[in-house]
Design a protein around this motif. Structure first.
Motif: not given
Lengths: 207, 207
Positions: B15-24, B27-35, B100-108
């Motif tokens: 759960x800690x891994x999934x939470x951290x990945x979800x947040x990154x 905020x940054x996008x999937x491609x911009x986040x490394x494992x 939150x300043x991100x203004x993105x839908x986590x799914x969209x």
């Protein structure tokens, strides 16, 4: 800041780089595209890329301005005057995505992907969307004067509702691999800006 | 496929891994986040991450399921019965982004960013949006039965128009750094699903 080309050959090289980057960013996203990919796809060299652009961020800003122009120029030529023309605009917007499986807006996808901390890109995108809204709002103001659009809300807000339906309809379409939600959202948004009539029994010509 | 944890400790680590990945990713996008970023942010180790997830794609699919649940669970609890409740839903949707300043839908944002060629992610997102539409459509079908929503279009299409306004309103809001287009788009979409009345002079109770 990027360096402006001084020769026709330079202009063509710069344009090849921007075109290739625009296509890769659109299809794969900005983060997933390396400068090496852009160099390979454009058939140019690293020295040429760095002659025109200081870094990737600089290239991203150039691509945004290119996509703003590519998105808005054909719309400016539409000469929209009637509500039916707005429906035709929507039909064209849907058709355009039928020809490509990507189902992304070249501008909207950059808004979603790029970090707000990339100040140059964010301001280029903000300016691009502001121009798009101004174009749409100008059309809608005409419809308001002709009595074809409601006047209880400013044309700018009505423009936002149409652009939101386009952007959001595309997100749903992409999630489903089907353009129907885009068609539905646009049709309902256009219906929603139509001139209001008083509810039955109230006998007023306009709401 | 990811490995299910067999102990409480394992469950918490996963759960800690999934939470951290979800947040990154948010905020940054999937491609911009490394494992490596996910490992660092979650305070776990490479061995732990690879124990639960075969690769980044596997982690992305787990994050999508997590975000679908995180997005839909609070909405399921809303108990929406009246058109006014839908307006309250919209108010909450806007409020959530004020914090939150991100203004993105986590799914969209994942729909827009991830390649369609990532088949697992695409099908998890399609399923998530289908559930969201089903939830919204169920609410709207209730409004239709109460005479509070128009019945000339299927509840599914009306649901699409609301979700499109939300997704697209957010894209415009993010481009402008201002939530007003989201508020406008949602208000107009909700107005647009309201029950139709006949134009003045036609004297029919419903359109």
């Amino acid at each position: 800041m990027s360096t402006a080309p001084t020769t026709e050959k330079g202009r063509r090289t710069r344009a090849r780089i921007v075109d290739a980057a625009a296509e890769l960013f659109y299809e794969r996203g900005v983060s997933a595209t390396g400068l090496g990919d852009v160099i390979a796809a454009s058939g140019t060299g690293k020295g040429q890329l760095y002659h025109f652009f200081t870094d990737k961020g600089d290239l991203v800003s150039a691509v945004i301005r290119h996509q703003v122009e590519g998105t808005l120029a054909p719309q400016r030529e539409l000469g929209l005057h009637r509500l039916a023309d707005l429906q035709e605009w929507a039909r064209q917007a849907v058709l355009q995505h039928e020809r490509s499986p990507v189902m992304r807006c070249p501008l909207g996808s950059l808004v979603v992907e790029l970090s707000n901390r990339n100040a140059d890109a964010a301001s280029a995108l903000e300016a691009g969307f502001a121009q798009w809204r101004e174009l749409m709002s100008g059309w809608i103001a005409q419809l308001q004067r002709r009595g074809e659009a409601r006047t209880d809300l400013p044309a700018d807000d009505l423009a936002d509702s149409i652009l939101a339906a386009y952007q959001g309809g595309l997100v749903l379409a992409r999630s489903r691999g089907d353009l129907r939600p885009l068609e539905t959202a646009l049709a309902m948004a256009i219906e929603g800006i139509g001139s209001r009539r008083a509810p039955a029994g109230r006998h007023r010509a306009h709401g």
